[in-house]
Design an enzyme around this catalytic site. Structure first.
Site, PDB file in Angstrom:
ATOM      1  N   GLY A 279     -39.283 -16.990   5.882  1.00 43.67           N
ATOM      2  CA  GLY A 279     -39.700 -18.269   6.217  1.00 43.67           C
ATOM      3  C   GLY A 279     -38.599 -19.214   6.311  1.00 43.67           C
ATOM      4  O   GLY A 279     -37.634 -18.757   6.842  1.00 43.67           O
TER       5      GLY A 279
ATOM      6  N   GLU B 174     -22.877  -2.097  25.819  1.00 43.33           N
ATOM      7  CA  GLU B 174     -22.976  -0.693  25.847  1.00 43.33           C
ATOM      8  C   GLU B 174     -24.041  -0.509  27.179  1.00 43.33           C
ATOM      9  O   GLU B 174     -24.497   0.511  27.140  1.00 43.33           O
ATOM     10  CB  GLU B 174     -23.603  -0.090  24.576  1.00 43.33           C
ATOM     11  CG  GLU B 174     -22.878  -0.093  23.527  1.00 43.33           C
ATOM     12  CD  GLU B 174     -21.505   0.966  23.525  1.00 43.33           C
ATOM     13  OE1 GLU B 174     -21.764   1.974  24.349  1.00 43.33           O
ATOM     14  OE2 GLU B 174     -20.610   0.855  23.062  1.00 43.33           O
TER      15      GLU B 174
END
Length: 381
Positions: free
Chosen positions: A340, A364
């Site tokens: 939250g 990558e």
């Protein structure tokens, strides 16, 4: 959870040892160094003291000789504690990976000794501002001049750019051939004409060093050419293909850390008189997170099994990288949702995990590139 299922005794002990060291030496520094955007060299040196420099180098060159599966399992532990440190530590040996693809035995031994014995850091200089994932668009040039090559160009987004002692530089030796005219060179940091440019102020993985590296009339001996002239693209692709599954390890560790934090928080946070983990909606979220993490781990380990068996890896490295990176983005975001408002606060670790996870779908080889590789493999080029 099955993160320790089916491990050998040695693998389990190594994971436990590395986890203990990282939680003691690295974990207490992560928040401070994330704010400073700095790589903690003292932790790097500590890992060298326990024999982890060059941990992915084969035994014949002085390394520990871990197989791909063991490396992935160990790199998970780095990702659990900090993804950014994991990126720079893992990339410190990238120079040797290119050697395995095209280097001579003399070059392999020299680079391995520099890494393992001297604690030297290497960096791979591929990316350029106009190219990104298009390696063939390289503008950096290397021109033969007698017994030397003269290199000119600027590389961007270089991991360990300002930390490296040795650069592996991809440069064009036949510009008219584009990707078929690239070559790889060993370039020492202290050569005249080598300099470090701007350091990137990144959203995440801030413990990883990322800079421009500039080459201005840099002269290197001809024996610094790796393999054959104009075959550099092949060497880079070969090295990335086999290293990609191992690079998945940290992102799986990062996702596991986010899941672990969310599970613990769901047991402790009480709302409407009961822990939030007793709410079916939260349990369903945690179940989905667990499935994503475990699926990512198993895709990674399958690709590693192919490498260790000496079989062609095909698209499985790309599959593992794409799925795991997207799973990590989803898992860290779901963890933040479970926390939250506290998840959005820097007082808690989740917002950092969200920032760290995002890069894995980009570097990558961006996930769009990975999907293209997978698609071409399925239906042919």
């Amino acid at each position: 959870m099955s993160e320790y299922a089916l491990l050998t005794e040695e693998q389990a002990e190594l994971k436990k040892m590395i986890r203990t060291v990282l939680e003691k030496e690295l974990a207490p520094l992560v928040k401070e160094y994330d704010v400073k955007s700095e790589f903690p060299m003292q932790v790097f040196r500590k890992l060298g003291e326990i024999g982890l420099w060059g941990m992915d180098i084969p035994a014949e060159y002085g390394g520990p000789g871990f197989d791909a599966k063991t490396l992935c399992l160990l790199r998970e532990e780095f990702g659990r504690v900090d993804a950014g440190f994991s990126v720079s530590f893992g990339a410190s040996t990238v120079g040797f990976k290119i050697m395995t693809a095209g280097g001579s035995e003399e070059q392999k031994h020299w680079v391995a000794d520099q890494i393992i014995q001297e604690g030297r850091i290497t960096a791979m200089c591929i990316t350029e501002s106009q190219g990104g994932s298009d390696v063939a668009a390289t503008r950096t040039k290397a021109v033969r001049d007698g017994d030397e090559y003269v290199i000119n160009g600027v590389k961007t987004f270089i991991t360990n750019g300002s930390l490296a002692d040795i650069y592996i530089v991809v440069a064009s030796t036949a510009p008219e051939l584009r990707g078929k005219g690239l070559s790889c060179f060993i370039v020492e940091r202290d050569r005249a004409g080598v300099s470090v440019g701007k350091e990137e102020d990144k959203m995440g993985i801030r413990l990883s060093n990322t800079t421009d590296v500039i080459f201005e009339d840099v002269r290197v001996p001809a024996d610094h050419l790796i393999g054959r002239e104009n075959e550099g693209f092949k060497y880079v692709m070969k090295a990335l293909e086999k290293s990609r599954p191992i690079a998945v390890g940290p992102v799986v560790g990062l996702a596991q850390a986010a899941l672990d934090a969310a599970i613990q928080y769901s047991k402790e946070r009480v709302v409407f008189g009961k822990p939030i983990g007793q709410n079916q909606g939260i349990r369903f979220m945690l179940a989905d997170m667990e499935m994503r993490v475990e699926a990512a781990r198993q895709l990674m380990l399958y690709a590693c099994d192919l490498i260790d068996a000496g079989r062609p890896i095909g698209p499985h490295g790309s599959i593992a990288k794409t799925y795991a990176s997207e799973a990590a983005v989803r898992v860290t975001n779901d963890a933040l949702q479970i926390f939250g408002g506290y998840g959005y606060s820097r007082e808690y670790p989740i917002e950092k995990m969200v920032r760290d996870a995002r890069i894995y779908t980009i570097f990558e080889g961006a996930n769009q590139i990975q999907r293209d590789i997978i698609g071409k493999t399925i239906i042919g080029k």
